[in-house]
Design a protein around this motif. Structure first.
Motif, short mmCIF file in Angstrom:
data_model
loop_
_atom_site.label_atom_id
_atom_site.label_comp_id
_atom_site.label_asym_id
_atom_site.label_seq_id
_atom_site.Cartn_x
_atom_site.Cartn_y
_atom_site.Cartn_z
N THR A 45 41.55 33.82 48.05
CA THR A 45 40.21 34.32 47.70
C THR A 45 39.16 33.33 48.15
O THR A 45 39.30 32.12 47.95
CB THR A 45 40.09 34.54 46.18
OG1 THR A 45 41.13 35.43 45.75
CG2 THR A 45 38.74 35.15 45.83
N GLY A 68 35.14 32.38 47.73
CA GLY A 68 33.95 32.60 46.93
C GLY A 68 32.68 32.53 47.77
O GLY A 68 32.56 31.67 48.65
N ASP A 71 33.45 37.55 45.24
CA ASP A 71 34.83 37.09 45.45
C ASP A 71 35.43 37.94 46.55
O ASP A 71 35.60 39.16 46.39
CB ASP A 71 35.66 37.23 44.17
CG ASP A 71 35.46 36.08 43.21
OD1 ASP A 71 34.91 35.05 43.65
OD2 ASP A 71 35.85 36.21 42.03
N LYS A 102 35.09 27.82 35.74
CA LYS A 102 35.72 27.84 37.06
C LYS A 102 36.03 29.27 37.48
O LYS A 102 36.84 29.95 36.86
CB LYS A 102 37.00 27.01 37.07
CG LYS A 102 37.71 27.05 38.42
CD LYS A 102 38.91 26.15 38.45
CE LYS A 102 39.65 26.26 39.79
NZ LYS A 102 38.78 25.96 40.93
N THR A 103 35.36 29.73 38.52
CA THR A 103 35.73 30.94 39.25
C THR A 103 35.51 30.64 40.73
O THR A 103 34.86 29.65 41.09
CB THR A 103 34.88 32.15 38.85
OG1 THR A 103 33.52 31.94 39.24
CG2 THR A 103 34.93 32.39 37.34
N HIS A 104 36.04 31.50 41.58
CA HIS A 104 35.86 31.27 43.02
C HIS A 104 34.39 31.34 43.40
O HIS A 104 33.88 30.50 44.17
CB HIS A 104 36.67 32.30 43.82
CG HIS A 104 38.15 32.17 43.64
ND1 HIS A 104 38.88 31.16 44.23
CD2 HIS A 104 39.04 32.92 42.94
CE1 HIS A 104 40.16 31.29 43.90
NE2 HIS A 104 40.28 32.35 43.13
N ASP A 141 32.48 28.34 42.02
CA ASP A 141 32.81 27.17 42.84
C ASP A 141 31.97 27.15 44.10
O ASP A 141 31.51 26.10 44.54
CB ASP A 141 34.30 27.18 43.20
CG ASP A 141 35.16 26.51 42.13
OD1 ASP A 141 34.57 25.95 41.19
OD2 ASP A 141 36.39 26.56 42.24
N THR A 165 29.98 39.27 39.00
CA THR A 165 30.58 38.96 40.30
C THR A 165 31.13 40.23 40.93
O THR A 165 31.88 40.96 40.27
CB THR A 165 31.70 37.93 40.15
OG1 THR A 165 31.18 36.73 39.56
CG2 THR A 165 32.31 37.59 41.50
N THR A 189 33.70 41.75 43.26
CA THR A 189 34.97 41.44 43.91
C THR A 189 35.16 42.37 45.10
O THR A 189 35.11 43.59 44.95
CB THR A 189 36.14 41.58 42.94
OG1 THR A 189 35.94 40.67 41.83
CG2 THR A 189 37.46 41.24 43.62
N THR A 206 32.89 42.37 38.16
CA THR A 206 33.39 41.60 37.01
C THR A 206 32.21 41.14 36.17
O THR A 206 31.26 40.59 36.72
CB THR A 206 34.20 40.38 37.48
OG1 THR A 206 35.26 40.81 38.34
CG2 THR A 206 34.78 39.62 36.30
N GLY A 220 33.51 30.47 28.70
CA GLY A 220 34.54 31.12 29.51
C GLY A 220 34.92 32.47 29.01
O GLY A 220 36.09 32.83 28.98
N GLN A 247 37.85 34.88 31.31
CA GLN A 247 37.95 33.75 32.22
C GLN A 247 38.33 32.49 31.45
O GLN A 247 38.08 32.37 30.26
CB GLN A 247 36.62 33.54 32.94
CG GLN A 247 36.18 34.74 33.76
CD GLN A 247 37.07 34.97 34.95
OE1 GLN A 247 37.76 34.06 35.40
NE2 GLN A 247 37.07 36.19 35.46
#
Length: 455
Positions: free
Chosen positions: A63, A65, A83, A322-324, A327, A344, A346, A441, A448, A452
């Protein structure tokens, strides 16, 4: 999440809020230009003032980001998060299957013919199709987002893990290894290599500590190849023992292994095997990083690069989950990040189908035939549709990618799962298939939320 805006000549303007886009559509001043990602086109405006936007990328093996940000005072303001899910593994499996079928046909039908000389030459910079797919997909989305927003610069996480420098600290001098990011580079590499779990007992969702597999008192070094991650209990119990002695005599370890459904012999073999292997995902990213960097430079925008350690440093310093996509928003030098709690989108690469009209058994023999036409009742597999079913067990609204059948009874792949047997009469086209599937998402908070995990 910001809405992309185009003028009457399809030139990008500054993105606006969802509320403003809704008002423009209700007043008839704008029309929907694209559903995924959502973009509108103004009817009564040509040109306008824009602010410089940056597109940030965090390339990954599975994946990638993407984040669109703009400078806001002392920091950066997040407008959109994406993503991009690659299909390199499916491409590799398909090529392996095709090679197997071809090999069987040659051995069965051409036994009398001598093998031909393999004189094919790979061009300079050649990548396997599964890796070239990552470069092509990311580059294509950078180009598409440039058409939707006034992007003036790119930020790429070029060096995910510099395995040579991590393994040999003396290779590059004091400046790199003793800087602020030294600990972040090593810890992030070990987290990825050991799957974010204790290397010895397999415990997850617990604080992990860096541990020397071969103790320093027995001559072990500080090289990353001699480091692993362990929970506090395993780290304390192992102490100065050798690895084999630890698995043979540690009672606490055997109790924890039993709790997690592991055995000592299998776990010891896994640790010994993992120590010798480099990080597989890091190898994939390292193989494509320079090809992607070259492709991004060819676009014509200035490209700023950063490391994975700096990305993690920024994320933890600012308290961001932390997610793609997040990041990607943390790539490169930055002081603050504002309004990052946005949904987000996807984007999953699904491909555009194939020319093969016959399904095959595992031996390569035909077992069924597919339709000769791709469209049925004006719909094609991969189109995004909305199905309004008035009655029955499947009553309701279903939104997703459609898989057509010759009978007119379609399957719809929604975010919640597949819905089968929906008549074409209930379907309305949203967007033609472009080789990608989309779903949103929800945004996450500092703790979090929304499923997540903060790492």
């Amino acid at each position: 999440m910001a809405v992309f805006v185009l003028d009457n000549r399809k030139q990008p303007l500054m993105p606006c809020s969802e509320k403003r886009a809704r008002l423009l559509l209700e007043d008839g001043r704008a029309v929907v230009h694209k559903r995924y990602p959502f973009a509108i086109r103004l009817k009564d405006r040509v040109g306008g003032d824009t602010q410089p936007l940056r597109l940030k990328l965090d390339p990954g093996s599975k994946t990638t980001g993407l984040a669109v940000v703009r400078k806001a005072g002392d920091g950066q303001h997040v407008l959109c998060l994406f993503d991009l899910v690659h299909r390199g593994f499916q491409i590799k499996k398909a090529l392996e299957q095709r090679a197997t079928f071809r090999r069987r046909r040659r051995s069965a039908n051409l036994r009398y013919r001598a093998p031909r000389f393999d004189n094919r030459i790979r061009p300079k910079g050649w990548l396997p199709p599964s890796l070239q797919h990552r470069v092509d997909t990311v580059t294509a989305w950078v180009e598409w987002l440039r058409r939707l927003a006034p992007i003036t610069a790119l930020d790429q996480e070029l060096v995910r893990f510099d395995t040579q420098r991590l393994d040999n600290p003396e290779i590059s001098g004091v400046g790199y290894q003793q800087g602020t990011l030294l600990g972040y580079e090593v810890r992030e590499y070990l987290l990825e290599k050991w799957g974010r779990e204790c290397a010895y007992c397999g415990a997850t969702d617990t604080p992990l500590e860096i541990e020397h597999v071969e103790p320093r008192s027995r001559g072990g070094s500080n090289r990353v190849s001699n480091l692993s991650l362990a929970c506090h209990a395993c780290n304390q119990e192992k102490d100065r023992q050798a690895l084999t002695d630890f698995f043979a005599t540690a009672r606490g370890l055997r109790r924890r292994l039993k709790q997690h459904g592991h055995t000592a012999d299998i776990r010891l073999e896994r640790v010994q095997r993992q120590l010798k292997q480099p990080l597989r995902d890091a190898s994939a990213v390292n193989a494509t990083r320079w090809a992607l960097f070259t492709a991004l430079k060819a676009i014509g925008l200035p490209v700023t690069v950063g490391t994975g350690g700096r990305t993690k440093y920024n994320r933890q310093r600012l308290g961001i989950p932390k997610t793609h996509a997040l990041d990607a928003a943390c790539v490169g030098p930055m002081d603050a990040l504002h309004h990052w709690q946005v949904p987000t989108l996807t984007i999953k690469a699904t491909g555009r189908g194939g020319y093969q009209r016959t399904r095959l058994t595992r031996h390569g023999f035909p077992r069924g035939y597919l339709m000769r036409q791709k469209q049925v009742k004006g719909f094609q597999t991969g189109d995004m549709i909305t199905a309004l079913v008035p009655t029955g067990k499947k009553a309701g609204t279903h939104i997703g990618r459609v898989a057509v059948r010759k009978t007119g009874s379609f399957n719809i792949q929604t975010q919640q799962g597949a819905v089968q047997g929906i008549s074409y009469q209930y379907c309305t086209l949203i967007q033609r298939g472009d080789g990608y599937g989309y779903h949103s998402t929800p945004s996450i908070n500092h703790q979090g939320g929304a499923g997540q995990t903060v790492v």
